[in-house]
Scaffold this motif. Structure first.
Motif, PDB file in Angstrom:
ATOM      1  N   LEU A 148      -6.733  25.536  78.720  1.00 20.32           N
ATOM      2  CA  LEU A 148      -5.871  24.441  79.182  1.00 20.32           C
ATOM      3  C   LEU A 148      -5.190  23.745  78.008  1.00 20.32           C
ATOM      4  N   LEU A 149      -5.944  23.593  76.924  1.00 21.30           N
ATOM      5  CA  LEU A 149      -5.384  22.980  75.709  1.00 21.30           C
ATOM      6  C   LEU A 149      -4.199  23.810  75.211  1.00 21.30           C
ATOM      7  N   GLN A 150      -4.379  25.122  75.237  1.00 19.77           N
ATOM      8  CA  GLN A 150      -3.326  26.034  74.779  1.00 19.77           C
ATOM      9  C   GLN A 150      -2.145  25.998  75.750  1.00 19.77           C
ATOM     10  N   THR A 151      -2.451  25.973  77.044  1.00 15.35           N
ATOM     11  CA  THR A 151      -1.384  25.994  78.046  1.00 15.35           C
ATOM     12  C   THR A 151      -0.556  24.706  78.013  1.00 15.35           C
ATOM     13  N   LEU A 152      -1.255  23.571  77.918  1.00 15.51           N
ATOM     14  CA  LEU A 152      -0.535  22.296  77.986  1.00 15.51           C
ATOM     15  C   LEU A 152       0.172  21.945  76.691  1.00 15.51           C
ATOM     16  N   TYR A 153      -0.488  22.200  75.573  1.00 16.78           N
ATOM     17  CA  TYR A 153       0.085  21.726  74.308  1.00 16.78           C
ATOM     18  C   TYR A 153       0.421  22.843  73.328  1.00 16.78           C
ATOM     19  N   GLY A 154       0.058  24.085  73.680  1.00 14.14           N
ATOM     20  CA  GLY A 154       0.366  25.202  72.787  1.00 14.14           C
ATOM     21  C   GLY A 154      -0.377  25.134  71.463  1.00 14.14           C
ATOM     22  N   VAL A 155      -1.549  24.553  71.466  1.00 10.91           N
ATOM     23  CA  VAL A 155      -2.328  24.453  70.214  1.00 10.91           C
ATOM     24  C   VAL A 155      -3.753  24.947  70.458  1.00 10.91           C
ATOM     25  N   ASP A 156      -4.408  25.406  69.403  1.00 11.38           N
ATOM     26  CA  ASP A 156      -5.829  25.723  69.545  1.00 11.38           C
ATOM     27  C   ASP A 156      -6.655  24.503  69.135  1.00 11.38           C
ATOM     28  N   LEU A 157      -7.938  24.629  69.312  1.00  9.38           N
ATOM     29  CA  LEU A 157      -8.819  23.466  69.126  1.00  9.38           C
ATOM     30  C   LEU A 157      -8.666  22.839  67.741  1.00  9.38           C
ATOM     31  N   SER A 158      -8.567  23.672  66.719  1.00  7.93           N
ATOM     32  CA  SER A 158      -8.498  23.152  65.347  1.00  7.93           C
ATOM     33  C   SER A 158      -7.240  22.339  65.103  1.00  7.93           C
ATOM     34  N   HIS A 159      -6.178  22.691  65.818  1.00 13.97           N
ATOM     35  CA  HIS A 159      -4.904  22.030  65.548  1.00 13.97           C
ATOM     36  C   HIS A 159      -4.549  20.955  66.576  1.00 13.97           C
ATOM     37  N   ALA A 160      -5.420  20.774  67.554  1.00 10.01           N
ATOM     38  CA  ALA A 160      -5.134  19.761  68.583  1.00 10.01           C
ATOM     39  C   ALA A 160      -5.446  18.377  68.027  1.00 10.01           C
ATOM     40  N   THR A 161      -4.635  17.403  68.411  1.00  8.90           N
ATOM     41  CA  THR A 161      -4.914  16.030  67.982  1.00  8.90           C
ATOM     42  C   THR A 161      -6.053  15.473  68.843  1.00  8.90           C
ATOM     43  N   ARG A 162      -6.604  14.397  68.377  1.00  8.69           N
ATOM     44  CA  ARG A 162      -7.686  13.754  69.116  1.00  8.69           C
ATOM     45  C   ARG A 162      -7.210  13.366  70.520  1.00  8.69           C
ATOM     46  N   GLU A 163      -5.979  12.875  70.555  1.00  8.90           N
ATOM     47  CA  GLU A 163      -5.405  12.419  71.822  1.00  8.90           C
ATOM     48  C   GLU A 163      -5.246  13.594  72.798  1.00  8.90           C
ATOM     49  N   GLN A 164      -4.777  14.737  72.271  1.00  8.59           N
ATOM     50  CA  GLN A 164      -4.601  15.927  73.123  1.00  8.59           C
ATOM     51  C   GLN A 164      -5.943  16.393  73.664  1.00  8.59           C
ATOM     52  N   ARG A 165      -6.931  16.431  72.804  1.00  5.49           N
ATOM     53  CA  ARG A 165      -8.275  16.856  73.250  1.00  5.49           C
ATOM     54  C   ARG A 165      -8.789  15.939  74.354  1.00  5.49           C
ATOM     55  N   ARG A 166      -8.609  14.629  74.107  1.00  4.49           N
ATOM     56  CA  ARG A 166      -9.127  13.653  75.058  1.00  4.49           C
ATOM     57  C   ARG A 166      -8.409  13.779  76.403  1.00  4.49           C
ATOM     58  N   GLN A 167      -7.102  13.967  76.330  1.00  9.27           N
ATOM     59  CA  GLN A 167      -6.299  14.053  77.556  1.00  9.27           C
ATOM     60  C   GLN A 167      -6.725  15.256  78.410  1.00  9.27           C
ATOM     61  N   VAL A 168      -6.893  16.405  77.740  1.00  7.55           N
ATOM     62  CA  VAL A 168      -7.276  17.615  78.473  1.00  7.55           C
ATOM     63  C   VAL A 168      -8.665  17.441  79.090  1.00  7.55           C
ATOM     64  N   LEU A 169      -9.568  16.893  78.315  1.00  9.67           N
ATOM     65  CA  LEU A 169     -10.926  16.692  78.826  1.00  9.67           C
ATOM     66  C   LEU A 169     -10.913  15.739  80.024  1.00  9.67           C
ATOM     67  N   ASN A 170     -10.139  14.668  79.896  1.00  7.02           N
ATOM     68  CA  ASN A 170     -10.048  13.710  81.006  1.00  7.02           C
ATOM     69  C   ASN A 170      -9.484  14.368  82.254  1.00  7.02           C
ATOM     70  N   ASP A 171      -8.467  15.190  82.061  1.00  9.80           N
ATOM     71  CA  ASP A 171      -7.867  15.882  83.211  1.00  9.80           C
ATOM     72  C   ASP A 171      -8.905  16.768  83.892  1.00  9.80           C
ATOM     73  N   MET A 172      -9.693  17.470  83.089  1.00  7.51           N
ATOM     74  CA  MET A 172     -10.678  18.390  83.660  1.00  7.51           C
ATOM     75  C   MET A 172     -11.796  17.635  84.364  1.00  7.51           C
ATOM     76  N   ILE A 173     -12.210  16.535  83.764  1.00  5.86           N
ATOM     77  CA  ILE A 173     -13.264  15.733  84.397  1.00  5.86           C
ATOM     78  C   ILE A 173     -12.753  15.164  85.723  1.00  5.86           C
ATOM     79  N   ARG A 174     -11.500  14.710  85.692  1.00  8.78           N
ATOM     80  CA  ARG A 174     -10.894  14.162  86.916  1.00  8.78           C
ATOM     81  C   ARG A 174     -10.872  15.230  88.010  1.00  8.78           C
ATOM     82  N   GLU A 175     -10.455  16.440  87.631  1.00 10.65           N
ATOM     83  CA  GLU A 175     -10.397  17.515  88.619  1.00 10.65           C
ATOM     84  C   GLU A 175     -11.780  17.779  89.205  1.00 10.65           C
TER      85      GLU A 175
END
Lengths: 301, 247
Positions: A74-101
């Motif tokens: 999902l991180l790759q799909t939404l932001y086109g980045v892998d874990l190492s290159h994702a910002t803290r905000e991107q990581r948090r957003q994806v995690l929040n989306d998944m928890i919400r789902e």
């Protein structure tokens, strides 16, 4: 001398003598080890309340795991980045989306939406069917099995025939003359004089080489049935149809030929799997029906 | 007494090894898979565990060496040509996990190679029309020219018009025929062929009768550690220079 030393040893250190203190210590150690192992297993095993998030997951929502791999996708799909290159905000957003789902899915189960929402029902039916299919997909058949399947269903593995046919059409009143001039019509290029005399023309239904299915569509069933029997360089007998009398001339007829196993192997494997999936689905449905308590209203029995 | 000490020491060593393996396994799962090649120790650990799993689950199709088999349409995993994704550990892992046309709803399933010698080349797309044998031959000449091989000029020009026109090839393979790894459309301009030997006959078969290879989804059969270990092993055989020697 040695005997004197042994006798001076503390009794718990002498393994040849029974020692209550040693027994107690060893028993305590054993109990503690057992408790530690049991605790470790209890709190890390799947399906139990765990204190820590398993390494393969990124979160537990009411003990339901959110997979790390799905998180990365999902991180790759939404932001086109892998874990190492994702910002803290991107990581948090994806995690929040998944928890919400996950929370909403769990709420959906609580509300039993599958019993009322047609989309949820349809999604569940599809998901169960896919689940059955997936099991069949991972079972790799042996080459012998595939060859046997190929031998049993050999009629499926044939090439599409190819024909280059010319279709001449004449007025119905010329039938007798056509029969008399049939020899002169056995040519890819009928002389203009002959065509004019018989009031004939090329129907325009066919053009160059065509696959059988296309020729069938263009010629119609009856003309195609006649055409497929013709060999290269031969003409048909006159065929009377509603729009006139047709004469077919076959320039080239390449009939369907069976593919050997190697050429059709990929298709054989797909067909084999599809059949296995159909069988599994039928078996699954049969099992579900057998174990279900289904009562049908009197008027619909 | 000595026996007791040896026993306790053995137990302690065993527990330490168990804990250490568990620790490395957890680290393997938590690390960004694409950053794994930068950690030689972890890479070696994963490769050593992934190889036996590959032999059990993947070698039956991809071969023991992972080189695949063009006769069966099984891709070579040891080269640098990736049909899906770009060959990073995360890309490989996603394929192993969810498969290709595996009937898992998350599998790669965006495109198939239509069967242009059938009345409905792609049942899912009614806009794709069948081609005549002559049109298929024109396309083949065009592809030969794209690969730098000798081809008949008139047919090449007709084939080019078809490729970028109503045959719809460009839609998946791109206008330059170099493919699109986002949907698994192969590069048609290089010498690597997924099916057959790259001859006119082999290309005719692919265009006329279509292709839709399958890789199963292993998510239900293998756990997350197994999937990652196989992914790293596959990465290692395609990037041998990056794998440190020794165990």
């Amino acid at each position: 001398m040695a005997t004197d030393q042994d006798s001076r040893r503390a009794p718990w250190r002498d393994l040849t003598q029974v020692s209550g203190a040693r027994s107690l210590v060893l028993m305590t150690m054993g109990a503690l080890t057992g408790l530690i192992l049991a605790g470790y297993s209890l709190f890390t095993a799947r399906g139990t309340t765990t204190l820590s998030v398993p390494a393969e997951d990124v979160a537990l929502v009411n003990q339901q795991a959110i997979s790390r791999s799905d998180y990365l996708i999902l991180l790759q799909t939404l932001y086109g980045v892998d874990l190492s290159h994702a910002t803290r905000e991107q990581r948090r957003q994806v995690l929040n989306d998944m928890i919400r789902e996950e929370l909403f899915v769990q709420r959906g189960k609580e509300l039993d939406l599958s019993s009322s929402d047609p989309e949820a029902r349809s999604a569940l039916v599809n998901a169960v069917e896919l689940e059955v299919s997936e099991n069949a997909m991972t079972a790799q058949p042996s080459e012998a099995t595939l060859r046997q399947f190929y031998a049993t269903h050999q009629d499926r593995y044939v090439s599409e025939g190819i024909m280059n046919v010319q279709d001449w059409v004449f007025p119905t009143g010329e039938l007798r003359n056509i029969a008399a001039n049939l020899e002169s019509l056995k040519s890819a290029a009928i002389p203009a004089e002959t065509l004019a005399r018989l009031h004939g023309r090329e129907s325009g239904k066919t053009k160059d080489e065509e696959f059988y299915f296309a020729a069938k569509i263009h010629l119609g069933d009856q003309l195609f049935a006649n055409a497929r029997e013709l060999s290269d360089g031969t003409s048909s007998t006159p065929i009377s149809l509603s729009d006139g009398v047709h004469v077919l001339y076959m320039v080239k007829n390449k009939r369907p030929v069976p593919f050997d196993f190697d050429k059709s192997r990929a298709q054989v494997l797909n067909d084999y799997r599809n059949q296995a999936i159909d069988q599994l689905r039928a078996g699954d449905e049969s099992f579900l029906r057998k174990r279900a308590n289904v009562r049908v209203a009197d008027d619909l029995r | 007494m000595r026996f007791t000490i040896v026993l306790i020491l053995s137990l302690l060593i065993g527990a330490a090894v168990f804990a250490s393996t568990g620790y490395v396994e957890r680290r393997l799962l938590r690390i960004d898979p694409n950053a794994l090649p930068d950690d030689p120790a972890l890479l070696r650990f994963a490769v050593s565990r992934g190889q036996p799993l590959f032999m059990v689950h993947c070698a039956i199709c991809h071969g023991v060496s992972g080189t695949g088999d063009p006769a069966k349409g099984v891709p070579d995993l040891t080269d640098s040509d990736w049909l899906y994704g770009s060959g990073r550990v995360a890309d490989i892992e996603q394929i192993i996990e969810y498969g290709i046309r595996s009937r898992n709803s998350r599998s790669w399933n965006l495109a198939i190679m239509p069967a242009y010698a059938r009345p409905r080349p792609n049942p899912a797309d009614k806009n794709i029309r069948p081609l005549s044998p002559g049109e298929i031959s024109d396309l083949i000449e065009f592809l030969f020219r794209q690969q730098g091989r000798a081809a008949e000029a008139t047919m090449v020009s007709r084939g080019a018009a078809l490729f970028t026109g109503d045959a719809g090839c460009f839609d998946c393979h791109s206008v330059d025929a170099k493919g699109d790894s986002a949907i698994g459309a192969p590069n048609l301009t290089d010498a690597i062929t997924l099916y057959g030997d790259g001859s006119r006959d082999a290309l005719f078969l692919s265009i006329a009768y279509g292709r839709q290879g399958v890789c199963p989804a292993w998510i239900k059969k293998l756990g997350a550690p197994g999937i990652r270990e196989i992914a790293v092993y596959v990465y290692s055989i395609s990037h041998p220079a990056e794998i440190p020697n020794g165990n």
